[in-house]
Design a protein around this motif. Structure first.
Motif, short mmCIF file in Angstrom:
data_model
loop_
_atom_site.label_atom_id
_atom_site.label_comp_id
_atom_site.label_asym_id
_atom_site.label_seq_id
_atom_site.Cartn_x
_atom_site.Cartn_y
_atom_site.Cartn_z
N PRO A 71 0.82 -1.23 0.00
CA PRO A 71 0.00 0.00 0.00
C PRO A 71 0.84 1.27 0.00
N ARG A 111 -7.87 5.82 2.37
CA ARG A 111 -7.03 6.22 1.24
C ARG A 111 -7.41 7.58 0.68
N GLU A 144 -4.06 1.38 -3.32
CA GLU A 144 -4.22 2.58 -2.49
C GLU A 144 -3.64 3.81 -3.19
N GLY A 385 -4.07 0.11 4.07
CA GLY A 385 -4.08 -0.51 2.74
C GLY A 385 -5.03 -1.69 2.68
N ALA A 420 -12.65 -1.13 2.39
CA ALA A 420 -12.19 -0.21 1.34
C ALA A 420 -13.32 0.22 0.42
#
Length: 914
Positions: A71, A111, A144, A385, A420
């Motif tokens: 990441p 992110r 990321e 990440g 994510a």
């Protein structure tokens, strides 16, 4: 930027980059994604950046396959030259960048919060000199870095910075970079390709042959240059390149492979090590080559052959050189090289690279390698990440000999993917799991992920998501009490979108399970569970103290905990008719989500705010929340046009057919709450337009089938519909209920609508009840309810021939409705005001002439006293962009200072921006 002189300088793709650079010099940032076959995008990118104007600062960050699961690897390289500007950023952005790049320990950053930090760095650097960022091999970027840079690219507006990406034609890259302009490259134009080829040859070439070669190479400038260096005009004329236009990749790769085969065995082995590494880390390549007994000079000889360039890193002459070397190697040779690179990475302390190469060196399963991959995945998670964590866990699962453990790792991968926001990726991993082989805890986690996926993808499975979460909580309770309690809270929260369409669990059963969950262990979650259970199962008056205690517990939480528990406060504050607590709880949760960069939570909270504002605020703020959701989704690359709140549409004057269509679509996919809010909002619009029979018919099914805290908020609407449609006897029970609720909760909002409802059924004492309603509602922020009382009271006074008094209330109602942007009610109030003999008035504009939604939001926040930095944090913009929008606002409104904004616009606070 001159490219390669007159031969290449006129290419359309370079002209587009030229425009970006020119705009960046003038403080208008922008981005471009170049998509093409190997070599074309790279060459265009190199030509664009190597010939950048002297006053530009050029930064480069290439993607590497071996780093694709590490990441922020690429972002870290991009950030290094900008370190001097880190101290100028807000503290939370500094911390996010440090944690993401592994230089600090802290909560894993989202992110997109990292992206905001990079946006700030570019804005700060651009104040010193314009910045051009070139990102090559974008298809190899770690997830990321790709998402963060795409976020930055979409938010560049008033920064002296330009981002240019080059990628192969990979669908996923374009999907992840949605919203960034794409330029598809097909190589040089025919004339430019022929001129380039001719310019690189020492003797003239037959124009017909040059034309055929230009077609065969697809105008790939690097291919044309390499061929001209390798072959003279005569050999080119004899070559199969001139026979027919065929794909360049096959010919050029074979061409490079022939060159490789001319080298010594040591040189070929060294090239294979470099090709397998792909990061260009010269120290690691030398270490691995040494362990394979490859001569130390082999790399220098490969450079002399023109296949690589050695500097601080190793760069291949062309991507197809690496492809040719790696693709032609036998599998055993590749694995031997990857094993050597794994050892070299271990010696350098590069755990992620060591695990990646170990996996490449493994045939079949290997428990030790799988364990190392899981450790790497854990490291990725600590840095935020989550996509990388998911990808590495999938690799670990594939190498795990124990099937049960492998499936558990897939569940963990799905959890990371969901964190994510990659819900479809998570669903795909769950589809691979044999649930029968999971232990109870893993089964519970799987059920929780499945329910969340249904929520985020608007899957019809949402109907039984609450029931699934009860199953998950039961499984977790024997292993992790905190996770079990949190999952029970989610079970209620996930019931809300489905409402009456939920299956698999009854309200009473859910309430019982929540109460049982509260007894698992003491703490904040237990207090919240007791409040929720009381709301679901106890008589209202008895439930109020427990609900208040739960609201107080949520209000006392730290920001990080609000991401878990803040949104559920809406259930409790709505049930308590606590307008201030409702707004404060959601605002604070939204602010925490912004500060911590949790855009997924922010998206969810903004949507909830758009609904709550319709009841406890204004349609204007509700619409702004929806626009903030759209803007947020544009920023993170989602389809913003899919963000539709039918209730807001109904209030703000959209065609009825459109509202009904969206509401029905929501019902079809199981979003019963969205459907109900849309239809009941249409009923309120019916009331505004005097269509009382229609309002009654729309509301009747909902009050007959009540749903928790939602339906009581509709009682006053039903009372008005019933009375005005000639059914006062059907209104009386609901007036009584409203008064009992108000007596129990002490809410001024509840008391105000209860008194107004009593005025409608008790005409003899109506004035007393209207007066009590106004006294209760005036101190609150529930502007539309206050306006509705002024309207009904003004109408009552007009019918009583007390026109002068009626005008006062109708003027107040008109002003409130116009400021709230409730057009149907505003129109009715204006007509009533005219009926008192007052001259017709034009509808209020509500905003300055020609302001865009974003400009209006910036202006209102500025009018409320927010600084540019605070506005930027709220709207995910740089300070430069905020300043740019304010200057446009000043110009359009004809003002020169922030102080004058409050005279032209209704000042608002951060909730107006979401």
């Amino acid at each position: 930027m001159g490219g390669e002189g007159p031969i290449l300088g006129r290419d359309p793709e370079l002209q587009q980059v030229h425009r970006l650079v020119a705009n960046a010099r003038n403080g208008r940032g922008g981005a471009l994604l170049l998509v093409g076959e190997p070599g074309i995008g790279k060459t265009t990118l190199l030509r664009a950046t190597t010939a950048a104007p002297a006053d530009f600062r050029v930064l480069r960050a290439d993607g590497h396959e071996a780093e694709s699961t590490i990441p922020y690897a690429a972002l870290h390289r991009l950030m290094i030259p900008l370190r001097e500007h880190v101290a100028t950023l807000p503290e939370r952005h500094q911390q996010a960048l440090r944690v993401a790049t592994g230089s600090a320990v802290g909560p894993p950053p989202d992110r997109f919060l990292v992206g905001l930090g990079i946006l700030g760095l570019l804005a700060a650097a651009g104040e010193v000199a314009p910045v051009a960022c070139a990102v090559d091999d974008t298809h190899f970027l770690d997830s990321e870095s790709l998402d963060a840079l795409a976020f930055v690219a979409r938010r560049l507006e008033a920064e002296s910075a330009v981002l240019v990406f080059a990628s192969r034609d990979v669908a996923e890259v374009e999907q992840r970079m949605a919203g960034v302009p794409v330029l598809r490259l097909t190589g040089l134009s025919h004339d430019a390709a022929v001129r380039l080829l001719a310019s690189r040859l020492p003797e003239p070439i037959d124009p017909a042959v040059a034309t055929q070669i230009a077609a065969a190479t697809g105008g790939n400038p690097l291919a044309l240059t390499d061929l001209a260096v390798e072959l003279n005009a005569t050999r080119l004329a004899e070559s199969s390149f001139a026979d027919e236009p065929v794909p360049v990749g096959h010919h050029l790769e074979a061409h490079y492979l022939r060159r490789v085969r001319l080298l010594s065995e040591d040189q070929q082995h060294w090239l294979l090590v470099a090709a397998a590494d792909s990061t260009g880390n010269l120290d690691m390549i030398r270490s691995a080559a040494g362990s394979l007994d490859i001569a130390p000079t082999a790399g220098d000889e490969a450079e002399a052959a023109g296949l690589v360039e050695l500097d601080l890193t190793v760069r291949f002459r062309h991507p197809l050189v690496r492809a040719a070397v790696y693709g032609a190697a036998h599998g055993a040779d590749r694995r031997r090289v990857h094993a050597a690179l794994a050892g070299a990475a271990s010696g350098l302390g590069a755990a992620e690279l060591e695990a990646w190469h170990s996996a490449k060196a493994t045939v079949g399963t290997d428990a030790a390698v799988a364990d190392r991959l899981e450790s790497v995945a854990d490291l990725a998670g600590l840095r935020g990440g989550f996509v990388s964590r998911a990808s590495v866990l999938v690799q670990a699962a594939a190498l795990t000999p124990d099937r049960a453990l492998g499936y558990a790792r897939l569940v963990a991968a799905a959890e990371a993917a969901l964190a994510a926001g990659v819900a479809q990726f998570a669903k795909g991993m769950l589809d691979e799991v044999d649930e029968d082989l999971l232990d109870p805890l893993a089964r519970g986690r799987m059920a929780a992920v499945r329910a969340s996926v249904a929520m985020f993808t608007a899957d019809p499975a949402l109907r039984h998501a609450s029931a699934d979460l009860l199953v998950a909580a039961e499984a977790m309770s024997a292993y992790d009490l905190t996770a079990a309690q949190d999952t029970l809270i989610q079970a209620l929260y996930f019931l809300l979108p489905a409402e009456r369409l939920a299956t698999g669990v009854s309200i009473s059963e859910l309430g019982k399970r929540l109460q049982e969950g509260a007894e698992l262990q003491d703490g904040v979650a237990a207090t919240i569970l007791r409040g929720l259970a009381a709301h679901l199962t106890m008589p209202y008056a008895e439930a109020v103290p427990l609900m208040r205690k739960a609201v107080g517990a949520i209000a006392a939480l730290a920001d990080e905990q609000l991401l878990t528990y803040g949104a559920i406060s809406l259930v409790l504050t709505s049930a308590l008719w606590d307008a201030h607590g409702m707004r404060a709880g959601l605002e604070r949760t939204a602010e925490a989500a912004r500060d911590l960069g949790s855009l997924r939570v922010l998206d969810m909270v903004l949507w909830s705010m758009s609904l709550s504002e319709l009841r406890a605020g204004t349609p204007r703020r509700a619409a702004q929340c929806v626009e903030q959701v759209r803007d947020l989704r544009r920023a993170i690359g989602y389809q913003s046009e899919h963000v539709v709140n039918p209730a807001v549409l109904a209030w703000t004057g959209a065609p009825r057919e459109q509202v009904e269509l969206f509401a029905e679509q929501a019902r079809t996919i199981g979003m019963g709450g969205v459907h109900a809010s849309g239809i009941t909002a249409l009923a309120v619009r019916d009331l505004a337009e005097g269509a009382y029979e229609g309002a009654f018919e729309r509301l009747r099914p909902f009050v007959d089938d009540p749903f928790l805290q939602v339906t009581p908020l509709e009682y006053a609407d039903f009372v008005e519909a019933a009375v005005r449609s000639g059914r006062p006897e059907e209104a009386l029970p609901f007036v009584d209920r409203l008064e009992r609720l108000a007596a129990a909760n002490g809410s001024p909002w509840n008391a105000g609508v209860a008194a107004r409802s009593r005025a409608l059924v008790d005409d003899g004492a109506a004035e007393e009840h209207f007066t009590r309603s106004l006294a209760a509602l005036e101190p609150t922020e529930v502007d539309v309810e206050l306006a509705r009382t002024h309207l009904l009271y003004g109408e009552w006074l007009r019918r009583a021939r007390r026109r002068r008094q009626a005008r006062d209330h109708l003027r107040r109602a008109t002003d409130l409705f116009e400021r709230s942007e409730a057009p149907a009610f505003a129109e009715r109030a204006r007509h009533e005001l005219e009926a008192t003999g007052e001259a017709p008035r034009e509808p209020g504009a509500g905003q300055g002439p020609g302001l865009t939604t974003q400009e209006l939001t910036v202006a209102r926040l500025a009018a409320s006293g927010s600084t540019n930095a605070e506005i930027g944090a709220t709207m995910f913009l740089s300070v430069n962009t905020v300043d740019y929008h304010l200057r446009k606002v000043f110009q359009k409104l004809g003002i020169s200072s922030r102080r004058q904004l409050s005279d032209r616009l209704a000042p608002v606070t951060a909730e107006d921006a979401g």
